[in-house]
Design a protein around this motif. Structure first.
Motif, PDB file in Angstrom:
ATOM      1  N   GLN A 189       1.255   4.117  -2.833  1.00 51.63           N
ATOM      2  CA  GLN A 189       0.784   5.437  -2.570  1.00 51.63           C
ATOM      3  C   GLN A 189       1.840   6.223  -2.880  1.00 51.63           C
ATOM      4  O   GLN A 189       1.637   7.513  -3.543  1.00 51.63           O
ATOM      5  CB  GLN A 189       0.543   5.760  -1.047  1.00 51.63           C
TER       6      GLN A 189
ATOM      7  N   ARG B 250       1.609   9.335  -5.563  1.00 49.66           N
ATOM      8  CA  ARG B 250       2.087  10.799  -5.040  1.00 49.66           C
ATOM      9  C   ARG B 250       2.834  11.337  -6.151  1.00 49.66           C
ATOM     10  O   ARG B 250       2.826  12.659  -6.531  1.00 49.66           O
ATOM     11  CB  ARG B 250       2.744  10.629  -3.814  1.00 49.66           C
TER      12      ARG B 250
ATOM     13  N   ARG C 291       0.866  -1.131   0.010  1.00 44.65           N
ATOM     14  CA  ARG C 291       0.126   0.088   0.043  1.00 44.65           C
ATOM     15  C   ARG C 291       0.795   1.225   0.090  1.00 44.65           C
ATOM     16  O   ARG C 291       0.465   2.268  -0.765  1.00 44.65           O
ATOM     17  CB  ARG C 291      -1.030  -0.043   1.129  1.00 44.65           C
ATOM     18  N   LYS C 292       1.948   1.172   0.738  1.00 43.77           N
ATOM     19  CA  LYS C 292       2.973   2.568   0.947  1.00 43.77           C
ATOM     20  C   LYS C 292       3.543   2.799  -0.334  1.00 43.77           C
ATOM     21  O   LYS C 292       3.758   3.948  -0.792  1.00 43.77           O
ATOM     22  CB  LYS C 292       3.768   2.402   2.035  1.00 43.77           C
TER      23      LYS C 292
END
Length: 923
Positions: A123, A127, A119-120
């Motif tokens: 993300q 971004r 998930r990170k």
């Protein structure tokens, strides 16, 4: 920065365009690589494999250019083509890679942890995609504005306009020209003998005035005959600062300002220019405007109103400006010195010595006497003198010692109302004129705005002073009167005969009078009339924005200041060039008004009835005092505020607000680009609130702040559809024009150097200070009264240090303590100071995440967002606290557009071309 139509500006746009093209290519490549990576991740069933693919993508992807996805994890700040600033992720991703390799041999990483890692990493890639999107959007918005500025129509107008708005501006311009011609080309010969007699009577009423006038004349004569003509050279420092101050005026066109700015940066030309000016100064007797008429045209000035400006050549403008600065600073220095002589009546009558002795005895509230000097060192020690012989037997008993005389006001231990009034008035006195230092490094004090029609400091201080004085006067005297007025078309209507007579009276040498006469009688021709237009000579008034014009007006108005001081027994005339205020008891205002009326009659100027009015405020609201017929009727207004005679507080003049709302709505609808819209909005919000709504202070109360907030809410309702507001309007316009929806609020409010649009929100500062403002200003007076009573009660009970009786006998009562309050009371002095205080805004500390993000913000000087929270202003502290967390969530940084993709030249051009207009209603 060069004007928008110059070759340099065109080159800057070309460079920015190339930069934006490169950004577009990198974004397209990034999107292709991202799609490939996510497709591969989606096809992988195992969480460990998905994390590995994402980490490998962050490490290197085939075909990635340098600085894009293919960058080592150890150099995390250059990942995916845009600086992420997220240094904290370096170690996190290194740990991910290490433990992912270890998990092939054992199981230190659970499936839950792998899912969180995935998930990170997803993300972070998203971004970076948003950063590309916002960088592209910012570039497109800048390009839209740049293209508009570069068009022929926008370059000619200087702003975005609609036909309707152009018609309004043209109508205002023609109307002002009619007024201009009716004054400037029609001579008004005043009675110079009457003026001389008036001035002689005014400045020779007592020996002190005569002496001060003689000293003033001697200084002016010496400056004009010896000091200024004998200047060996005009230093580069003086000249450069003179040019800098000239650039701040409205006098020059944009093209000439650009030329002057280039000249300022050329040391060789600057040195040669100094020689030319020195030669002109040496041949002052032969100076003239030249063979041709000086072109004049109507332009909107810094205050938003139309003026007729003379378009003289640059050398002429610099020369005249330099002389205006030198003469203005000289007069300022000596007029201020004059105001500090005994010729200037004090603000209040001396407090009786008997009262001061009784008060000192009762309170002992003076400074203690100085300590005796320390004894000499042992080597210099002298034995004490022998005691005096005893008195003879026939001598009378010694007389008790007399109480010491009262100390001068400077010896008071506290600051009284009167000492603060004197200090405030001195700080604002003659501030329209420049200051000039003649030390080793001569310089012009550019902190004083002496070329516009108002002093910013006094302008903002006036409503605070009036509100505070209203509370103080009604408490002490029961009533308070305030008179406000101004002179009609002062710059246009000044008779030349009056100007020259007053200058001669103060000792200006004859050769300078001849020069000033030639300066005033300028031959002019309107540019709009074409080459065949009529040449006419000015026979009245002074040219707009000239330092010499300000000098002539201020010298004349100094006579009005002194007339009020003498005629109203030391009253203070608070003056913003030709607008003035006076307050106090009714008889003080009557005497001041009589003095001003006599002045205007003799000097040949008149009052502006629209600016003239009087307010009478009474403590007893049930039985208010009737205003005398000897004072002018009318409203007392400041900006968009109006003084309420019932409450003594300023209230919003909704009629003025509606007028400016309609004007702003018309101008916003005329804007063709997003940045033109933002610029127009910011001009109104920043200047409208600064010049027309007083800064919150304790004397105005928290209710005033709430009123301004509600006024702004009504303001927005009139401009936009229901519940939309400026933020949502911009967001919708951007989505419609550029197809980017749901942009963060930080993109709208952050500074342009960080990739934001810099929209200004005046409510941010209002809410930051609201809870710090006094809820009820009258409580400061109640507290002062209670403190006085407590002090009297405490002193009555306190054992006396001396057995000597109270001078004059009797008892020092509470009523006696409360007499001469304005001169002696520390309690009311503290209340006065408190009421005038502008409380500090309160903004909470940033979160640890925001602090870390601020540390990574590049330094841009005047950006507003700084790595050190303490160096940031209240406004951007609030902006970061409000919108910073959302930016960190979306793009992982407070830098929306990275420096490498920021079209810096266009950003600088936009920031320089922000409108300087100050919106001051003609009140």
């Amino acid at each position: 920065m060069a004007p928008s139509s110059s070759p340099l500006s065109q080159m800057l746009r070309s460079v920015s365009s190339a930069k934006l093209d490169e950004l577009s290519k990198r974004r397209a490549l990034f999107e292709r690589q991202k799609a490939t990576v996510f497709k591969e991740v989606g096809a992988s069933p195992l969480p460990r494999d998905r994390v590995r693919i994402l980490l490998d993508a962050l490490n290197s992807l085939p075909g990635s250019p340098p600085g894009s996805l293919g960058v080592a994890v150890s150099n995390r700040h250059t990942l995916i083509g845009v600086d992420s600033d997220d240094e904290g992720s370096d170690s996190e991703w290194s740990n991910m890679k290490q433990f992912l390799g270890q998990s092939q041999h054992d199981s230190p990483v659970s499936s839950v942890m792998l899912a969180d890692w995935e998930r990170k990493l997803r993300q972070d890639i998203e971004r970076e995609g948003l950063k590309y999107e916002y960088a592209t959007l910012f570039g497109e918005i800048l390009t839209e504005w740049s293209s508009e500025q570069n068009s022929q129509t926008a370059a000619a107008a200087g702003t975005d306009t609609l036909d309707a708005f152009e018609e309004i501006g043209e109508k205002d311009s023609h109307e002002y020209r009619e007024v201009f011609e009716s004054y400037v080309f029609t001579a008004h010969e005043t009675d110079t003998v009457a003026i001389e007699s008036y001035l002689e009577t005014l400045f020779s009423s007592n020996p002190e005035s005569k002496k001060a006038l003689e000293d003033l004349r001697d200084e002016i004569k010496e400056f004009g005959e010896d000091e200024l003509p004998s200047v060996p050279a005009i230093s580069e420092t003086d000249l450069e600062q003179c040019i800098d101050s000239l650039l701040a005026t409205d006098m020059l066109t944009n093209e000439k300002k650009a030329m002057l700015a280039d000249l300022w940066e050329n040391d060789v030309l600057t040195a040669e220019l100094g020689d030319v000016l020195r030669l002109r100064l040496a041949s002052l007797d032969t100076w003239s405007w030249g063979k041709k008429a000086v072109p004049v045209e109507a332009r909107q000035g810094l205050d938003g109103k139309y003026e007729i400006y003379e378009d003289e050549d640059i050398l002429q403008a610099i020369f005249l400006h330099y002389l205006g600065v030198r003469w203005g600073s000289t007069f300022k220095k000596h007029l201020v010195e004059f105001s500090r002589t005994p010729a200037w009546k004090p603000l209040s009558k001396p407090v009786p010595n008997e009262y001061l002795r009784r008060r000192m005895h009762f309170l002992n509230d003076f400074m203690p006497p100085p300590l005796p000097p320390p004894p000499p060192p042992p080597s210099q020690y002298m034995p004490p003198p022998p005691p005096p012989p005893p008195p003879p037997a026939w001598s009378s008993p010694p007389m008790p010692p007399l109480p010491p005389p009262p100390p001068p006001p400077s010896m008071w231990m506290h600051s009284t109302i009167q000492t603060q009034r004197r200090a405030d008035f001195s700080r604002h006195f003659m501030t329209q004129l420049p200051s000039y230092s003649t030390g080793p490094r001569r310089c012009i004090d550019l902190s004083i705005d002496y070329v516009t029609a108002k002093s910013e400091t006094l302008h903002q201080a006036l409503p605070h002073l009036v509100a505070t004085e209203s509370l103080i006067h009604t408490s002490i005297h029961g009533h308070f009167t305030v008179l406000r007025s101004g002179l009609k078309w002062f710059g246009l209507s000044l008779p030349h005969s009056t100007i020259l007579t007053v200058l001669e009276f103060f000792g200006v040498p004859s050769k300078w009078l001849s020069f000033f006469k030639k300066f005033l009688e300028c031959p002019v021709k309107f540019t709009e009339d074409g080459p065949d237009g009529q040449t006419q000579t000015r026979v009245r008034g002074v040219p707009a924005s000239h330092a010499l014009s300000v000098l002539f007006g201020e010298i004349l108005l100094f006579c009005m200041d002194y007339a009020v001081n003498q005629g109203a027994d030391g009253a203070l005339l608070y003056r913003l060039h030709d607008d003035f205020w006076v307050w106090g008891q009714e008889n003080t205002c009557v005497e001041a008004w009589d003095a001003v009326k006599q002045f205007t009659k003799v000097m040949g100027v008149s009052f502006d009835k629209e600016k003239t009015g009087t307010a009478q405020i009474s403590q007893n609201k049930a039985k208010p005092k009737t205003l005398t017929d000897r004072l002018p009727k009318g409203e007392v207004r400041w900006g968009m505020l109006q003084l309420d005679s019932t409450t003594g507080q300023f209230v919003v003049n909704q009629k003025e607000v509606n007028t400016h709302t309609k004007e702003l709505k018309l101008k916003l609808s005329a804007c063709k680009s997003i940045l033109a819209w933002v610029r127009t909005w910011n001009t109104y919000m920043e200047k409208l609130f600064a010049d027309n709504f007083a800064e919150p202070a304790h004397c105005l109360g928290r209710g005033y702040v709430d009123t301004i907030i509600k006024t702004f809410e009504r303001f927005q309702r009139e401009l936009f559809t229901a519940n939309e507001g400026a933020t949502e309007h911009l967001r919708a316009e951007i989505a419609k024009r550029f197809g980017v929806a749901n942009i963060p609020d930080g993109f709208i409010y952050f500074p342009a150097q960080l990739g934001g649009l810099e929209l200004h929100n005046p409510l941010i500062n209002l809410y930051a200070v609201r809870n710090s403002v006094s809820e009820n200003p009258a409580r400061a007076i109640e507290r002062a009264l209670a403190d006085e009573e407590a002090l009297h009660r405490r002193k009555r009970r306190q054992p006396r240090k001396s057995l000597s009786p109270l001078p004059g006998g009797g008892i020092f009562t509470l009523e006696e303590l409360r007499s001469h309050r304005e001169d002696t009371s520390s309690q009311f002095g503290d209340a006065y100071k408190y009421l005038l205080t502008i409380p500090a805004a309160k903004v909470g500390s940033p979160t640890p995440e925001l602090t870390a993000a601020l540390d990574r913000v590049p330094y841009y000087g005047d950006c507003g967002v700084d790595s050190d929270w303490r160096d940031m202003g209240t406004y951007y502290q609030s902006v970061v606290r409000l919108y910073g967390a959302d930016l960190l969530e979306r793009v992982g940084s407070l830098t929306i557009v990275e420096e490498r993709f920021l079209p810096a030249s266009l950003v600088d051009l936009f920031r320089e071309k922000r409108q300087k207009r100050e919106i001051i209603p003609d009140d």
